[in-house]
Design a protein around this motif. Structure first.
Motif, PDB file in Angstrom:
ATOM      1  N   VAL A 256       0.947  -1.327  -0.060  1.00  0.00           N
ATOM      2  CA  VAL A 256       0.238  -0.354   0.083  1.00  0.00           C
ATOM      3  C   VAL A 256       0.941   1.084  -0.308  1.00  0.00           C
ATOM      4  CG1 VAL A 256      -1.645   1.131   1.268  1.00  0.00           C
ATOM      5  CG2 VAL A 256      -1.954  -0.804   1.101  1.00  0.00           C
ATOM      6  N   GLU A 257       2.167   1.224   0.740  1.00  0.00           N
ATOM      7  CA  GLU A 257       3.043   2.319   0.557  1.00  0.00           C
ATOM      8  C   GLU A 257       3.737   2.627  -0.885  1.00  0.00           C
ATOM      9  OE1 GLU A 257       5.858   1.963   3.610  1.00  0.00           O
ATOM     10  OE2 GLU A 257       4.294   1.699   5.171  1.00  0.00           O
ATOM     11  N   LEU A 258       3.876   1.442  -1.534  1.00  0.00           N
ATOM     12  CA  LEU A 258       4.789   1.584  -2.700  1.00  0.00           C
ATOM     13  C   LEU A 258       3.145   2.717  -3.480  1.00  0.00           C
ATOM     14  CD1 LEU A 258       6.028  -1.612  -3.513  1.00  0.00           C
ATOM     15  CD2 LEU A 258       7.062   0.584  -3.013  1.00  0.00           C
ATOM     16  N   ALA A 259       2.077   1.852  -3.534  1.00  0.00           N
ATOM     17  CA  ALA A 259       1.051   2.627  -4.660  1.00  0.00           C
ATOM     18  C   ALA A 259       1.075   3.358  -5.100  1.00  0.00           C
ATOM     19  CB  ALA A 259      -0.182   2.408  -4.123  1.00  0.00           C
ATOM     20  N   PRO A 260       1.586   4.815  -4.154  1.00  0.00           N
ATOM     21  CA  PRO A 260       1.422   6.176  -4.944  1.00  0.00           C
ATOM     22  C   PRO A 260       2.647   7.021  -5.585  1.00  0.00           C
ATOM     23  CG  PRO A 260       0.734   6.118  -2.011  1.00  0.00           C
ATOM     24  CD  PRO A 260       1.564   4.542  -2.718  1.00  0.00           C
ATOM     25  N   TYR A 261       3.573   5.304  -6.020  1.00  0.00           N
ATOM     26  CA  TYR A 261       4.491   5.872  -7.005  1.00  0.00           C
ATOM     27  C   TYR A 261       4.305   5.138  -8.032  1.00  0.00           C
ATOM     28  CZ  TYR A 261       6.566   7.535  -2.422  1.00  0.00           C
ATOM     29  OH  TYR A 261       7.257   7.804  -1.864  1.00  0.00           O
ATOM     30  N   ILE A 262       3.044   4.238  -8.306  1.00  0.00           N
ATOM     31  CA  ILE A 262       2.834   3.166  -9.406  1.00  0.00           C
ATOM     32  C   ILE A 262       1.635   4.159 -10.218  1.00  0.00           C
ATOM     33  CG2 ILE A 262       2.164   1.071 -10.011  1.00  0.00           C
ATOM     34  CD1 ILE A 262       3.397  -0.180  -7.357  1.00  0.00           C
ATOM     35  N   ARG A 263       2.638   3.957 -11.545  1.00  0.00           N
ATOM     36  CA  ARG A 263       1.218   4.986 -12.291  1.00  0.00           C
ATOM     37  C   ARG A 263       1.444   3.498 -13.500  1.00  0.00           C
ATOM     38  NH1 ARG A 263       3.655   9.118 -15.966  1.00  0.00           N
ATOM     39  NH2 ARG A 263       5.391   8.407 -15.607  1.00  0.00           N
ATOM     40  N   ARG A 264      -0.301   3.513 -14.093  1.00  0.00           N
ATOM     41  CA  ARG A 264      -0.294   2.685 -15.875  1.00  0.00           C
ATOM     42  C   ARG A 264      -0.274   3.657 -16.976  1.00  0.00           C
ATOM     43  NH1 ARG A 264      -3.910  -1.600 -15.722  1.00  0.00           N
ATOM     44  NH2 ARG A 264      -4.015  -2.157 -12.780  1.00  0.00           N
ATOM     45  N   ARG A 265       0.670   3.337 -17.540  1.00  0.00           N
ATOM     46  CA  ARG A 265       1.054   4.079 -18.674  1.00  0.00           C
ATOM     47  C   ARG A 265       1.190   2.984 -19.391  1.00  0.00           C
ATOM     48  NH1 ARG A 265       6.531   6.662 -18.716  1.00  0.00           N
ATOM     49  NH2 ARG A 265       5.871   7.384 -21.306  1.00  0.00           N
ATOM     50  N   HIS A 266       0.128   3.312 -21.102  1.00  0.00           N
ATOM     51  CA  HIS A 266       0.096   2.680 -22.531  1.00  0.00           C
ATOM     52  C   HIS A 266       0.761   3.735 -23.428  1.00  0.00           C
ATOM     53  CE1 HIS A 266      -4.394   1.563 -20.919  1.00  0.00           C
ATOM     54  NE2 HIS A 266      -3.921   2.252 -20.279  1.00  0.00           N
ATOM     55  N   PHE A 267       1.733   2.611 -24.314  1.00  0.00           N
ATOM     56  CA  PHE A 267       2.285   3.089 -25.134  1.00  0.00           C
ATOM     57  C   PHE A 267       1.594   2.451 -27.005  1.00  0.00           C
ATOM     58  CE2 PHE A 267       5.059   2.441 -20.994  1.00  0.00           C
ATOM     59  CZ  PHE A 267       6.039   3.617 -21.424  1.00  0.00           C
ATOM     60  N   ARG A 268       2.506   3.008 -27.262  1.00  0.00           N
ATOM     61  CA  ARG A 268       1.828   2.281 -28.900  1.00  0.00           C
ATOM     62  C   ARG A 268       2.706   1.188 -29.435  1.00  0.00           C
ATOM     63  NH1 ARG A 268       2.082   7.888 -31.400  1.00  0.00           N
ATOM     64  NH2 ARG A 268       3.783   7.668 -30.143  1.00  0.00           N
ATOM     65  N   ALA A 269       2.607   0.085 -30.605  1.00  0.00           N
ATOM     66  CA  ALA A 269       4.089  -0.136 -31.075  1.00  0.00           C
ATOM     67  C   ALA A 269       5.459   0.287 -31.856  1.00  0.00           C
ATOM     68  CB  ALA A 269       3.442  -1.223 -31.944  1.00  0.00           C
ATOM     69  N   GLY A 270       6.371   0.253 -31.230  1.00  0.00           N
ATOM     70  CA  GLY A 270       7.573   0.653 -31.975  1.00  0.00           C
ATOM     71  C   GLY A 270       7.665   1.699 -30.943  1.00  0.00           C
ATOM     72  N   ASP A 271       7.227   2.208 -30.170  1.00  0.00           N
ATOM     73  CA  ASP A 271       7.325   2.917 -28.850  1.00  0.00           C
ATOM     74  C   ASP A 271       9.045   2.576 -28.036  1.00  0.00           C
ATOM     75  OD1 ASP A 271       5.722   4.323 -29.069  1.00  0.00           O
ATOM     76  OD2 ASP A 271       4.390   4.090 -27.789  1.00  0.00           O
ATOM     77  N   SER A 272       9.459   3.552 -27.340  1.00  0.00           N
ATOM     78  CA  SER A 272      11.446   3.107 -26.720  1.00  0.00           C
ATOM     79  C   SER A 272      10.349   3.617 -25.356  1.00  0.00           C
ATOM     80  CB  SER A 272      11.715   4.213 -27.310  1.00  0.00           C
ATOM     81  OG  SER A 272      12.472   3.161 -28.373  1.00  0.00           O
ATOM     82  N   LEU A 273      10.737   2.360 -24.021  1.00  0.00           N
ATOM     83  CA  LEU A 273      11.216   2.788 -22.797  1.00  0.00           C
ATOM     84  C   LEU A 273      11.905   3.250 -22.324  1.00  0.00           C
ATOM     85  CD1 LEU A 273       9.405  -0.975 -21.890  1.00  0.00           C
ATOM     86  CD2 LEU A 273       8.258   1.148 -23.094  1.00  0.00           C
ATOM     87  N   PHE A 274      13.397   2.843 -22.546  1.00  0.00           N
ATOM     88  CA  PHE A 274      14.407   2.957 -22.267  1.00  0.00           C
ATOM     89  C   PHE A 274      16.155   3.369 -23.308  1.00  0.00           C
ATOM     90  CE2 PHE A 274      13.315  -0.458 -19.082  1.00  0.00           C
ATOM     91  CZ  PHE A 274      14.808  -1.376 -20.563  1.00  0.00           C
ATOM     92  N   HIS A 275      16.614   3.463 -23.842  1.00  0.00           N
ATOM     93  CA  HIS A 275      17.771   3.232 -23.816  1.00  0.00           C
ATOM     94  C   HIS A 275      19.342   2.695 -23.882  1.00  0.00           C
ATOM     95  CE1 HIS A 275      15.873   4.388 -27.663  1.00  0.00           C
ATOM     96  NE2 HIS A 275      15.726   6.380 -26.869  1.00  0.00           N
ATOM     97  N   GLU A 276      20.062   2.264 -23.679  1.00  0.00           N
ATOM     98  CA  GLU A 276      21.504   1.089 -23.212  1.00  0.00           C
ATOM     99  C   GLU A 276      22.106   3.041 -22.823  1.00  0.00           C
ATOM    100  OE1 GLU A 276      24.834  -0.256 -24.195  1.00  0.00           O
ATOM    101  OE2 GLU A 276      23.537  -0.420 -25.737  1.00  0.00           O
ATOM    102  N   GLY A 277      22.565   2.653 -21.629  1.00  0.00           N
ATOM    103  CA  GLY A 277      22.912   3.636 -20.967  1.00  0.00           C
ATOM    104  C   GLY A 277      22.226   4.625 -20.257  1.00  0.00           C
ATOM    105  N   ASP A 278      20.505   4.669 -20.625  1.00  0.00           N
ATOM    106  CA  ASP A 278      20.041   5.313 -19.725  1.00  0.00           C
ATOM    107  C   ASP A 278      19.782   5.109 -17.782  1.00  0.00           C
ATOM    108  OD1 ASP A 278      19.327   6.854 -21.814  1.00  0.00           O
ATOM    109  OD2 ASP A 278      17.214   5.497 -21.954  1.00  0.00           O
ATOM    110  N   PRO A 279      20.254   6.223 -17.314  1.00  0.00           N
ATOM    111  CA  PRO A 279      19.700   5.722 -16.008  1.00  0.00           C
ATOM    112  C   PRO A 279      18.615   4.603 -15.499  1.00  0.00           C
ATOM    113  CG  PRO A 279      19.775   8.057 -16.055  1.00  0.00           C
ATOM    114  CD  PRO A 279      19.759   7.376 -17.899  1.00  0.00           C
ATOM    115  N   ALA A 280      19.233   4.191 -14.768  1.00  0.00           N
ATOM    116  CA  ALA A 280      17.766   2.952 -14.363  1.00  0.00           C
ATOM    117  C   ALA A 280      17.031   3.794 -12.936  1.00  0.00           C
ATOM    118  CB  ALA A 280      18.217   1.927 -14.346  1.00  0.00           C
ATOM    119  N   HIS A 281      16.117   4.093 -13.571  1.00  0.00           N
ATOM    120  CA  HIS A 281      15.048   5.094 -12.059  1.00  0.00           C
ATOM    121  C   HIS A 281      13.965   4.588 -11.772  1.00  0.00           C
ATOM    122  CE1 HIS A 281      13.466   7.486 -15.442  1.00  0.00           C
ATOM    123  NE2 HIS A 281      14.451   7.189 -16.388  1.00  0.00           N
ATOM    124  N   SER A 282      13.561   3.685 -12.761  1.00  0.00           N
ATOM    125  CA  SER A 282      11.944   2.879 -13.192  1.00  0.00           C
ATOM    126  C   SER A 282      11.722   1.884 -13.468  1.00  0.00           C
ATOM    127  CB  SER A 282      11.025   4.088 -13.905  1.00  0.00           C
ATOM    128  OG  SER A 282      11.856   3.715 -15.752  1.00  0.00           O
TER     129      SER A 282
END
Length: 103
Positions: A22-48
């Motif tokens: 329950v404490e984690l819940a405020p930090y979570i959100r649903r997101r919708h993506f289309r085909a071919g969308d990038s979530l992250f790239h090599e070398g990006d900081p890992a923050h999610s």
């Protein structure tokens, strides 16, 4: 499915009790993506951390000759590239949606 109940089914959350989830819940959100969308790239900081709710995500890396090397595919209930988040290192590859996704 209720968020806390859904998280309880996924590693690394399986050992957490409901109060911690329950404490984690405020930090979570649903997101919708289309085909071919990038979530992250090599070398990006890992923050999610991404959890695949629907669709699929490919983890891939570009080779020196420009060819794409597919390393992994994440499907519903998988965590996407969970290895880099706890160690504080940058992303090791690109993550790209295969089709429409909910994460």
């Amino acid at each position: 499915m209720e968020l806390v109940a859904h998280l309880k089914l996924l590693w690394p959350f399986t050992e957490l009790d409901a109060c911690h989830l329950v404490e984690l819940a405020p930090y979570i959100r649903r997101r919708h993506f289309r085909a071919g969308d990038s979530l992250f790239h090599e070398g990006d900081p890992a923050h999610s951390l991404y959890v695949v709710l629907s669709g699929a995500v490919n983890l891939e890396r570009a080779l020196p000759d420009g060819e794409i090397c597919h390393l992994a595919r994440f499907i519903p209930h998988d965590l996407v590239d969970e290895i880099t988040l706890p160690n504080g290192k940058p992303r090791t590859a690109d993550a790209v949606t295969v089709g429409p996704c909910e994460l």
